[in-house]
Design a protein around this motif. Structure first.
Motif, PDB file in Angstrom:
ATOM      1  N   GLY A  17       0.927  -1.455   0.641  1.00 30.04           N
ATOM      2  CA  GLY A  17      -0.255  -0.355   0.074  1.00 30.04           C
ATOM      3  C   GLY A  17       0.862   1.143   0.238  1.00 30.04           C
ATOM      4  N   SER A  20       2.664   1.980  -3.031  1.00 30.80           N
ATOM      5  CA  SER A  20       1.467   2.045  -4.114  1.00 30.80           C
ATOM      6  C   SER A  20       0.949   3.835  -4.046  1.00 30.80           C
ATOM      7  N   SER A 105      -2.252   5.580  11.287  1.00 33.91           N
ATOM      8  CA  SER A 105      -3.811   6.959  11.784  1.00 33.91           C
ATOM      9  C   SER A 105      -3.800   8.317  11.236  1.00 33.91           C
ATOM     10  N   SER A 108      -3.944   9.255   4.168  1.00 29.44           N
ATOM     11  CA  SER A 108      -2.583   9.568   2.683  1.00 29.44           C
ATOM     12  C   SER A 108      -2.403  10.636   2.822  1.00 29.44           C
TER      13      SER A 108
ATOM     14  N   ARG B  16      -8.743   7.918   8.708  1.00 25.80           N
ATOM     15  CA  ARG B  16      -7.286   8.377   8.993  1.00 25.80           C
ATOM     16  C   ARG B  16      -6.706   6.505   9.338  1.00 25.80           C
ATOM     17  N   SER B  17      -6.650   6.270   8.059  1.00 25.15           N
ATOM     18  CA  SER B  17      -6.135   4.791   8.299  1.00 25.15           C
ATOM     19  C   SER B  17      -4.972   5.098   7.287  1.00 25.15           C
ATOM     20  N   LEU B  18      -3.853   4.904   7.531  1.00 25.68           N
ATOM     21  CA  LEU B  18      -2.486   4.681   6.513  1.00 25.68           C
ATOM     22  C   LEU B  18      -2.683   3.074   5.707  1.00 25.68           C
ATOM     23  N   LEU B  19      -2.853   2.230   6.243  1.00 29.85           N
ATOM     24  CA  LEU B  19      -3.048   1.116   5.353  1.00 29.85           C
ATOM     25  C   LEU B  19      -4.949   0.871   4.761  1.00 29.85           C
ATOM     26  N   GLY B  21      -5.887   3.597   3.948  1.00 30.00           N
ATOM     27  CA  GLY B  21      -5.583   4.473   1.904  1.00 30.00           C
ATOM     28  C   GLY B  21      -4.547   4.026   0.608  1.00 30.00           C
ATOM     29  N   GLY B  22      -3.241   2.948   1.973  1.00 32.47           N
ATOM     30  CA  GLY B  22      -2.803   2.109   0.643  1.00 32.47           C
ATOM     31  C   GLY B  22      -3.533   1.047  -0.302  1.00 32.47           C
ATOM     32  N   ILE B  23      -4.769   0.267   0.632  1.00 31.39           N
ATOM     33  CA  ILE B  23      -5.219  -0.780  -0.064  1.00 31.39           C
ATOM     34  C   ILE B  23      -6.084  -0.245  -1.356  1.00 31.39           C
ATOM     35  N   SER B  25      -5.481   2.996  -3.044  1.00 28.41           N
ATOM     36  CA  SER B  25      -4.076   3.166  -3.379  1.00 28.41           C
ATOM     37  C   SER B  25      -4.199   1.478  -5.176  1.00 28.41           C
ATOM     38  N   THR B  26      -3.596   0.674  -4.156  1.00 26.79           N
ATOM     39  CA  THR B  26      -3.211  -0.509  -4.616  1.00 26.79           C
ATOM     40  C   THR B  26      -4.191  -0.797  -5.507  1.00 26.79           C
ATOM     41  N   GLU B  29      -4.833   1.018  -9.038  1.00 29.13           N
ATOM     42  CA  GLU B  29      -4.421   0.374 -10.041  1.00 29.13           C
ATOM     43  C   GLU B  29      -4.897  -0.161 -11.384  1.00 29.13           C
ATOM     44  N   LEU B  38     -12.709   4.853  -0.801  1.00 30.80           N
ATOM     45  CA  LEU B  38     -11.876   5.378  -0.288  1.00 30.80           C
ATOM     46  C   LEU B  38     -13.389   6.274   0.607  1.00 30.80           C
ATOM     47  N   LEU B  88      -9.888  -7.154   7.137  1.00 31.47           N
ATOM     48  CA  LEU B  88      -8.410  -7.628   6.709  1.00 31.47           C
ATOM     49  C   LEU B  88      -7.741  -7.835   7.758  1.00 31.47           C
ATOM     50  N   LEU B  90      -3.737  -7.299   9.519  1.00 35.61           N
ATOM     51  CA  LEU B  90      -2.723  -6.603   9.342  1.00 35.61           C
ATOM     52  C   LEU B  90      -1.624  -7.243  10.895  1.00 35.61           C
ATOM     53  N   ASP B  93      -1.660 -11.044   9.868  1.00 40.06           N
ATOM     54  CA  ASP B  93      -1.104 -11.295   8.136  1.00 40.06           C
ATOM     55  C   ASP B  93      -2.456 -12.224   7.171  1.00 40.06           C
ATOM     56  N   ILE B  95      -6.933 -12.291   5.720  1.00 41.83           N
ATOM     57  CA  ILE B  95      -8.091 -11.646   5.926  1.00 41.83           C
ATOM     58  C   ILE B  95      -8.825 -12.529   6.370  1.00 41.83           C
TER      59      ILE B  95
END
Lengths: 214, 125
Positions: A17, A20, A105, A108, B16-19, B21-23, B25-26, B29, B38, B88, B90, B93, B95
């Motif tokens: 993530g 990306s 937390s 993005s 407010r979760s970077l995980l 946000g990253g998912i 974004s991935t 694609e 999101l 998820l 984490l 690891d 799901i």
């Protein structure tokens, strides 16, 4: 030239993530590592501009890895990326040479905006973390002022030994005084700092990082 | 005529979760097959948007206690019975996937047949 990143985290899903998100923001990811030891090797091999470093990882944690990287290649900027809100970890990370401290937390957008500060040579630290850091420093300096006002130099030194868990006998040897003198000093420390017992004094010494002269 | 697959709508519920946000974004694609959104659980009315837009997939971060408390899997499946929920985790690891089946039951005896089917895994969730 876009900043070149090495992304270090033991969770593949999170790492993917981050890669990306960074790429979508026009930044370059030159490598990934899944623990601190790998990060040290990859940092030496790839020489990225920035290492995004998790803290809690197997084999070698992020703080120790940061110390190794910044000692050997000081121009690499290590930015911690963690769930940890603990003051001790924040301070340890900065002492190890981290140039930024980001929380998982964050949104993005906030994350990318803070990383862009690196391009201007500014540290990526959210305001909430800065406030915590300021409180921590203020607390530390007021504690040391209180200590200096209330305790003698010898008592502060003895308090440091209590923090290390030394028994009276060992403390008396270290200070070159009798057991009775050690007991007398401990009694004074407890009285002056209003502690109920030796354990409270020891915890205080640990919390305030009091190290005796060894 | 080209066989065009419909886009699968994927909601990622987070605040407010970077995980997350990253998912997001991935998965973005893969915009030719996935319509990824999101959804900020603090600013958007989750029951309303889930009911009206009926996403195929809803993704949650198990480590985000706020979102898990606010939108339990059972509630999400009530609002979007045909959705698959992916949680998820984490920390391990892994799901976990949740879905639901809604059936008409007229008599208690129907339940017996259903229980037997489930135990023989004839009825797959």
């Amino acid at each position: 030239m876009p900043l070149r990143f090495l992304v270090v985290d033991d969770h593949a899903l999170f790492r993917d993530g981050m890669v990306s998100l960074l790429k979508a923001a026009g930044m370059q990811v030159v490598g990934e590592a899944l623990n601190g030891a790998e990060a040290v090797n990859e940092a030496a091999r790839l020489k990225p501009d920035v290492v995004l470093m998790d803290i809690d990882m197997p084999i070698l944690n992020g703080i120790d890895a940061t110390r190794k990287i910044t000692e050997t290649i000081p121009e690499i900027r290590v930015v911690m990326l963690t769930v940890s809100q603990e003051d001790d970890k924040l301070v340890d990370a900065l002492r190890a040479g981290a140039k930024g401290y980001l929380l998982k937390s964050l949104s993005s957008d906030e994350f990318i905006d803070l990383l862009r500060k690196l391009e201007k040579g500014e540290p990526p630290i959210p305001s909430s973390v800065t406030v915590r850091l300021m409180n921590y420093v203020a607390q530390q300096s007021s504690s040391s002022e209180i200590l200096n006002e209330k305790l003698t130099e010898r008592e502060i030194e003895l308090l440091g030994y209590l923090g290390l868990g030394y028994p009276n006998k060992l403390i008396s040897e270290k200070l070159g005084v009798s057991d009775n003198t050690v007991k007398y000093h401990i009694k004074n420390i407890l009285q002056k700092l209003n502690f109920n017992n030796r354990a409270e004094a020891a915890a205080y010494a640990v919390r305030h990082n009091l190290n005796p002269k060894m | 005529m080209e066989n065009v697959q419909p886009l699968l709508t994927v909601f990622i519920l987070a605040h407010r979760s970077l995980l997350s946000g990253g998912i997001a974004s991935t998965l973005s694609e893969y915009g030719s097959v996935l319509n990824v959104r999101l959804i900020d659980s603090e600013t958007i009315n989750i029951p309303e948007i889930v009911q009206t837009e009926a996403p195929s997939i809803i993704i949650l971060d198990a480590g985000d206690s706020d979102i898990c408390k606010k939108t339990p899997v059972t509630k999400l499946l009530e609002w979007a019975p045909n959705a698959k929920i992916i949680r998820l985790d984490l920390a391990s690891d892994r799901i976990r996937i949740f879905s639901s089946i809604e059936l008409q039951i007229n008599h208690a005896v129907d339940l017996v047949g259903l229980i037997q089917s489930l135990s023989r895994t004839e009825l797959s969730l």
